[in-house]
Design an enzyme around this catalytic site. Structure first.
Site, short mmCIF file in Angstrom:
data_model
loop_
_atom_site.label_atom_id
_atom_site.label_comp_id
_atom_site.label_asym_id
_atom_site.label_seq_id
_atom_site.Cartn_x
_atom_site.Cartn_y
_atom_site.Cartn_z
N HIS A 64 66.56 -61.75 56.29
CA HIS A 64 66.23 -61.63 57.71
C HIS A 64 65.11 -60.62 57.88
CE1 HIS A 64 69.77 -63.83 59.14
NE2 HIS A 64 70.50 -63.11 58.29
N HIS B 97 70.41 -65.10 51.52
CA HIS B 97 69.32 -65.36 52.45
C HIS B 97 68.80 -64.03 52.98
CE1 HIS B 97 72.86 -65.01 55.05
NE2 HIS B 97 72.02 -64.71 56.03
N ASP C 181 65.00 -51.47 53.68
CA ASP C 181 63.84 -52.36 53.65
C ASP C 181 63.59 -52.92 52.26
OD1 ASP C 181 61.64 -53.68 54.85
OD2 ASP C 181 60.28 -52.15 54.08
N HIS C 182 63.53 -54.25 52.18
CA HIS C 182 63.32 -54.98 50.92
C HIS C 182 64.40 -54.67 49.88
CE1 HIS C 182 59.47 -55.81 52.80
NE2 HIS C 182 59.37 -56.84 51.97
N HIS D 273 70.88 -60.65 52.10
CA HIS D 273 72.34 -60.46 52.01
C HIS D 273 73.01 -61.82 51.96
CE1 HIS D 273 73.79 -60.94 56.46
NE2 HIS D 273 72.71 -61.66 56.27
N GLU E 210 69.51 -59.39 64.09
CA GLU E 210 69.44 -60.12 62.83
C GLU E 210 68.39 -61.22 62.94
OE1 GLU E 210 73.02 -60.86 60.09
OE2 GLU E 210 72.84 -62.69 61.29
N CYS F 137 75.77 -68.96 55.80
CA CYS F 137 75.55 -67.52 55.57
C CYS F 137 76.27 -67.01 54.32
CB CYS F 137 75.98 -66.71 56.79
SG CYS F 137 74.89 -66.99 58.20
#
Length: 115
Positions: A28, A26, A66-67, A13, A104, A22
């Protein structure tokens, strides 16, 4: 009684209006804790079976995040807004939901208990 289960997902995100790093794309390794509160049912000895809980969480949240690129689902994808989005996906199917925790990073977490 409160039941709590941990999940994880990887996602990317950016926060478009963030004054620091941010604002750049990037990712997490998120940790998600889902908590349900309710009575232990005498016939099962459980609030809910962990497998039944996981079916709901995986279908409604993990498979969708996810992903993936979070900004496609949650335009301002702060940990706070991610936790609200998760709550809104889960609460209709899990009326006993009492809390979601979104980590996060290992030391940055938000807790949401509904509006």
């Amino acid at each position: 009684m409160i039941l709590r289960k941990e999940y994880g997902f990887e996602a990317a995100h950016f926060i478009h209006n963030h004054p620091g790093k941010c604002k750049n794309l990037h990712g997490h390794s998120y940790k998600l804790f889902v908590s349900l509160e309710g009575p232990v049912h005498p016939e099962t000895g459980m609030i809910i079976d962990f497998d039944d809980l996981s079916k709901v969480v995986v279908e409604k949240v993990i498979q969708r995040l996810d992903h993936h690129f979070l900004n496609d689902l949650i335009p301002l994808s702060t940990a706070e807004n991610i936790s609200v989005w998760i709550w809104e996906q889960l609460k209709p199917a899990l009326p006993e939901l009492c809390q979601v925790e979104v980590f996060e990073t290992a030391d940055n977490c938000v807790i949401y208990r509904g509006a």
